[in-house]
Design a protein around this motif. Structure first.
Motif, PDB file in Angstrom:
ATOM      1  N   GLU A 138     -23.622  38.237  27.219  1.00  0.00           N
ATOM      2  CA  GLU A 138     -22.312  38.941  27.690  1.00  0.00           C
ATOM      3  C   GLU A 138     -22.485  39.896  28.830  1.00  0.00           C
ATOM      4  O   GLU A 138     -21.480  40.202  29.387  1.00  0.00           O
ATOM      5  N   GLU A 143     -10.194  46.284  31.356  1.00  0.00           N
ATOM      6  CA  GLU A 143     -10.182  45.149  30.745  1.00  0.00           C
ATOM      7  C   GLU A 143     -11.585  45.134  30.105  1.00  0.00           C
ATOM      8  O   GLU A 143     -11.786  44.427  28.973  1.00  0.00           O
ATOM      9  N   TYR A 144     -12.602  45.625  30.713  1.00  0.00           N
ATOM     10  CA  TYR A 144     -13.876  45.855  30.071  1.00  0.00           C
ATOM     11  C   TYR A 144     -13.823  46.499  28.757  1.00  0.00           C
ATOM     12  O   TYR A 144     -14.209  46.166  27.595  1.00  0.00           O
ATOM     13  N   ASN A 163     -12.020  44.436  26.002  1.00  0.00           N
ATOM     14  CA  ASN A 163     -12.476  43.067  25.566  1.00  0.00           C
ATOM     15  C   ASN A 163     -13.495  43.691  24.471  1.00  0.00           C
ATOM     16  O   ASN A 163     -13.948  42.643  23.695  1.00  0.00           O
ATOM     17  N   ARG A 164     -13.901  44.988  24.431  1.00  0.00           N
ATOM     18  CA  ARG A 164     -14.972  45.272  23.364  1.00  0.00           C
ATOM     19  C   ARG A 164     -14.270  45.855  22.091  1.00  0.00           C
ATOM     20  O   ARG A 164     -15.031  46.333  21.163  1.00  0.00           O
ATOM     21  N   ARG A 214      -6.758  44.643  20.204  1.00  0.00           N
ATOM     22  CA  ARG A 214      -7.050  43.920  21.564  1.00  0.00           C
ATOM     23  C   ARG A 214      -5.736  43.654  22.474  1.00  0.00           C
ATOM     24  O   ARG A 214      -5.582  42.992  23.212  1.00  0.00           O
TER      25      ARG A 214
END
Length: 893
Positions: free
Chosen positions: A57, A173-174, A177-178, A184
């Motif tokens: 990732e 966005e980071y 995404n987590r 989400r």
């Protein structure tokens, strides 16, 4: 268009990380930067063997193994210097670091420790990211520091505060995404809560309020069941109740009532949960027995020696909450919890086992507790409110999946005579501000539509729809606070409409969450005078939501391409339709629909939202399409009739287009006849025809009611000025509660054969406007006077007038009320009273207004004169600012 402006692709770009003998090389596209030094280093009392690698990732992963037992006091990434970097910017809060941005000419690389707390140091071109865990390690066992993510964004050159627009969106966005799978942005979060805030006044250790209409597990469980049924009826997924675990009755009755409520919720599809304050467990409003949880030594020891607030760095605190709150949540099958009042303070108690003066252990304990709560159910929601949660954003979202950061509160001043509107605008501004400053994804916010503040000068029903939708323009999530009490005071004739409105739009968001999970701010930052728009686009379809919080209409221009996130090809045709407030294809687009890349300009009326749907063009099923107004279509031979209902006096730009090879012949309108004295003519003007289409303006019957008072003449100057927040301290006015009436007409279009379709690319019809001049802001230390024309086609007799909140008033709009020393108003030379509406939770703020009942008559055309004396010095502003901080009213006002 520059590729940097392309918003149809992810902002977060992949980075190639290449380990070198002397550091690390980062590449993104044609840009690269190099780190020289130790990628990872630690302070430990035993030798460490380290393995540093990059996972699938893109994160840097470190494994440590000690030669002996020891303690890792702290560790950091990137102990060295950077080459090829033109600028370094550190993102941080008062209490923790967020990340680091390394900018080159066209790309920004970011570095982020994958944990809500970090320590970031910066000196020249050297920057380190790490933490101070004070973790014990054992000989031969692996120790895993927090990973570190490296991402990138293509710089756009649009700075928002200290960050580039693309940096904000890429980091967001980071974070997104987590987040947990079900949080989400793949589904909207709709919630409600049982508290009735006006019933929660605790003074001198006693309850000084009646507990009626304040349902709780102990005092009124039957009303809680009524509210759960209401949530199910409207489609609300989560419902949070009081009292909290630590305030329950010892006889078990509170828990039994909770269990019944949870089971009822399961039957109806509503997820039920309760509450705790993060800092001390009990809720101030419901701590009937003055309980104090835990040992005094579990509370943080501040530098001055005072103890307050639970320290989660003390393992006993997490264990206590595990054995109480967590076990109760499991036992009662709850699916949410509200963690209120986080107020983390730095603890210096060495007996807690953490580094004194560090918050790392506190945050680790907090997220451990949250993680165990979230593991109860895939859809379990940990929901935060109030305190300093924002200090640990955005990465706390990985454990705290949806954030309602604060109760509604006054922020920047803007003119308002209704609390729903003012606090709605404040919440929208807060969400956008927090997103830009702390990178919180828009889809992680909750807009809490709070129906607590009832004392408005203009009725809630004038702004109920605006306030509900302005939040959904930004985020797909909404919480309806004090919902039941709002519906109970809604007039019976409007109750079904209000409920159906809520159901309709929550259902709409669910159906379009594939678009709503993508949010792009296109216009200004929120605030008085702002021109706002938010795009929700997924591929080749989506929506743009326009918000105008101001007293005058605004125009917004956008391009139909990837600058709004839209995917398409040159030559592709699209169809734009208004879905709120009307439901029809818009007349502002070229006919039969704009091509990819075309510019479109829309008008957004005062105090309104406008939602526009964008989709690939398709032929009208009937072969003819009406633009600009909704009309029920009926065919009669070669004629097509459209049954239209719209506000009286309105001039409606409209258009028709034939998809079947026909052309528009003649056009006519006729008012549907009733009794002779109640029949008024309608008409068509400004006809333009080309090929298969026609443009025209429909004039609805009767007088036009002008609500915006934006055109004024300054005293001694015959020039007409259009006033607004960008050019004048006095911004004009707005007529609230002016009479509205719909009229019924029929539009008839005769069709003729048209063998060849001619593409129509004419400019859209816009009513011509008088050329007006900009007016510079009047200087301080000066009086000013303005005049405008006031047309009142109809107003009730004083004896028959509407009640408070629904009567006709003129809102006088100022850019900053602190600059106003006094205001006088005159109607046709006769002075009329000017009142000041003070915002109930913020009495230092006020909006001036004039009541019209008994002051004007139907059919009158008056001259309204406003005389203003501006403040002479800045002292008054300082006095207001001081009063605002104290929540006090300015003396003498």
């Amino acid at each position: 268009m520059s590729e940097r402006d392309n918003k149809s692709r992810p902002f977060l770009l992949p980075v190639e990380s290449i380990f070198c003998s002397d550091g690390l090389l980062l590449k993104c596209g044609e840009e690269q930067v190099k780190f020289c030094g130790k990628v990872f280093s630690a302070v430990c009392d035993t030798a460490l063997h380290q393995k540093v690698m990059r996972d699938e990732e893109g994160r840097i992963v470190v494994t440590c193994r000690g030669e002996m037992d020891g303690v890792i006091e702290e560790y950091c990434y990137f102990d060295g210097s950077w080459e090829g970097v033109s600028e370094i910017t550190v993102a941080k809060t008062r209490l923790t670091g967020i990340g680091v941005f390394l900018r080159t000419k066209t790309v920004s690389f970011f570095l982020s420790l994958d944990f809500p707390y970090s320590k970031i140091t910066e000196e020249d071109n050297r920057v380190t990211i790490g933490c101070d865990p004070k973790d014990k390690i054992r000989k031969g066992e692996n120790y895993y520091p927090h990973t570190l993510t490296i991402g990138a964004a293509a710089l756009r050159g649009e700075m928002v505060g200290q960050f580039d627009y693309a940096e904000i969106e890429a980091f967001s966005e980071y974070v997104l995404n987590r987040m947990p799978k079900h949080f989400r942005g793949e589904r909207p979060i709709f919630s409600s809560t049982c508290i009735t805030n006006r019933m929660t006044d605790v003074r001198e250790g006693r309850i000084f309020y009646s507990m009626y209409d304040n349902p709780t597990l102990t005092l009124d469980p039957e009303t809680l069941k009524e509210e759960v049924r209401l949530c199910a009826e409207l489609g609300i997924e989560y419902y949070q109740v009081f009292e909290d675990y630590f305030d329950w009755e010892e006889d078990g009755s509170s828990e039994r009532n909770l269990r019944e409520l949870v089971q009822l919720g399961k039957e109806l599809g509503v997820r039920v949960g309760d509450y705790m304050t993060a800092i001390e467990g009990c809720c101030w409003h419901y701590n009937y027995y003055d309980r104090k949880i835990g040992e005094p030594s579990m509370y943080a020891l501040e530098e001055g020696g005072e103890r307050r607030f639970l320290c989660y760095g003390d393992e006993r605190v997490v264990e206590m909450l595990r054995n109480t709150i967590l076990e109760s949540v499991k036992r009662n099958e709850e699916e949410m919890i509200c963690l209120d009042g986080n107020a983390a303070v730095v603890c210096y108690d060495e007996a807690h086992g953490h580094n004194p003066g560090s918050l790392y252990a506190h945050i680790r304990g907090l997220v451990t507790f949250m993680s165990e709560l979230n593991a109860v159910s895939p859809y379990f929601m940990t929901w935060s409110n109030a305190g300093n949660w924002v200090e640990f954003m955005p990465k706390l979202l990985w454990y705290n999946q949806n954030v309602y950061l604060t109760d509604p509160h006054p922020r920047e001043y803007s003119s308002a005579l209704n609390n729903l509107k003012y606090y709605g605008d404040c919440r929208r501004e807060q969400m956008v501000t927090v997103h830009n400053k702390y990178f919180v994804p828009y889809s992680a916010f909750t807009n809490c539509e709070y129906y607590a503040f009832r004392h408005s000068r203009v009725s809630d029903y004038e702004f109920f729809e605006y306030s509900f939708l302005q939040g959904l323009a930004v985020t797909p999530n909404i919480c309806l606070g004090e919902l039941r009490t709002f519906l109970e005071r809604t007039p019976s004739g409007k109750l079904a409409y209000v409920k159906n409105f809520m159901k309709k739009w929550m259902s709409f968001i669910r159906e379009n969450i594939d678009c709503w999970k993508h949010v792009l701010r296109l216009g200004d930052l929120p605030g008085a005078g702002a021109n706002e728009a938010y795009a929700h686009i997924n591929g080749n379809r989506g929506f743009i939501c326009f918000v105008n919080q101001n007293q005058c209409a605004q125009q917004f221009t956008f391009r139909l391409d990837n600058s709004i996130g839209l995917c398409g090809v040159e030559g592709g045709r699209w169809l734009l339709s208004e879905i709120y407030p009307g439901e029809y294809p818009i007349a502002e687009q070229s006919l039969p629909g704009p091509l990819y890349g075309e510019e479109i300009t829309l008008t957004i009326p005062a105090y309104s939202v406008r939602f526009i749907k964008i989709e690939p063009w398709f032929a009208a099923p009937s072969g003819i399409r009406l633009y600009g107004i909704n009309g029920k279509e009926v065919r009669k031979g070669n004629n097509v009739l459209f049954d239209i209902t719209a506000e009286c006096g309105k001039i409606i730009p409209a258009a028709l287009w034939c998809d079947n090879g026909n052309a528009i012949g003649s056009l006519s309108v006729e008012t549907v006849k009733t009794v002779p004295k109640y029949w008024f003519p309608s008409s068509i003007s400004e006809e333009k025809r080309s090929g298969n289409g026609a443009r025209f303006a429909i004039h609805m019957p009767r007088d036009r009611f002008e609500r915006e008072l934006s055109v004024w003449k300054k005293d001694g100057d015959e020039t007409a000025y259009r006033l607004n927040q960008s050019n004048s301290d006095f911004c004009g006015g707005y007529l609230h509660n002016l009479y509205r009436e719909d009229q019924h007409i029929v539009l008839t279009a005769s069709l003729s054969e048209q063998p060849e379709e001619i593409e129509n690319k004419e400019t859209v019809h816009q009513p011509e406007q008088e050329k007006l001049h900009n007016l510079p802001a009047p200087p301080v230390r000066q009086a000013a006077a303005y005049e405008c024309e006031l047309k009142i086609p109809f107003i009730e007799w004083p004896a028959m007038s509407n009640g408070y909140g629904e009567d006709e008033v003129i809102e006088l709009v100022f850019r900053d009320d602190r600059r106003v020393q006094s205001v006088k108003a005159y109607l046709d030379g006769r002075e009329v009273p000017v009142y000041a509406y003070r915002y109930p939770p913020a009495p230092e703020m006020k909006t001036y207004y004039v009541e019209l009942v008994g002051e004007v008559k139907s059919g009158s055309v008056s001259r309204l004169r406003v005389e203003i004396l501006w403040t002479e010095t800045e002292e008054r502003i300082k006095k207001y600012d001081a009063a605002a901080k104290e929540g006090a009213q300015v003396v003498g006002e």
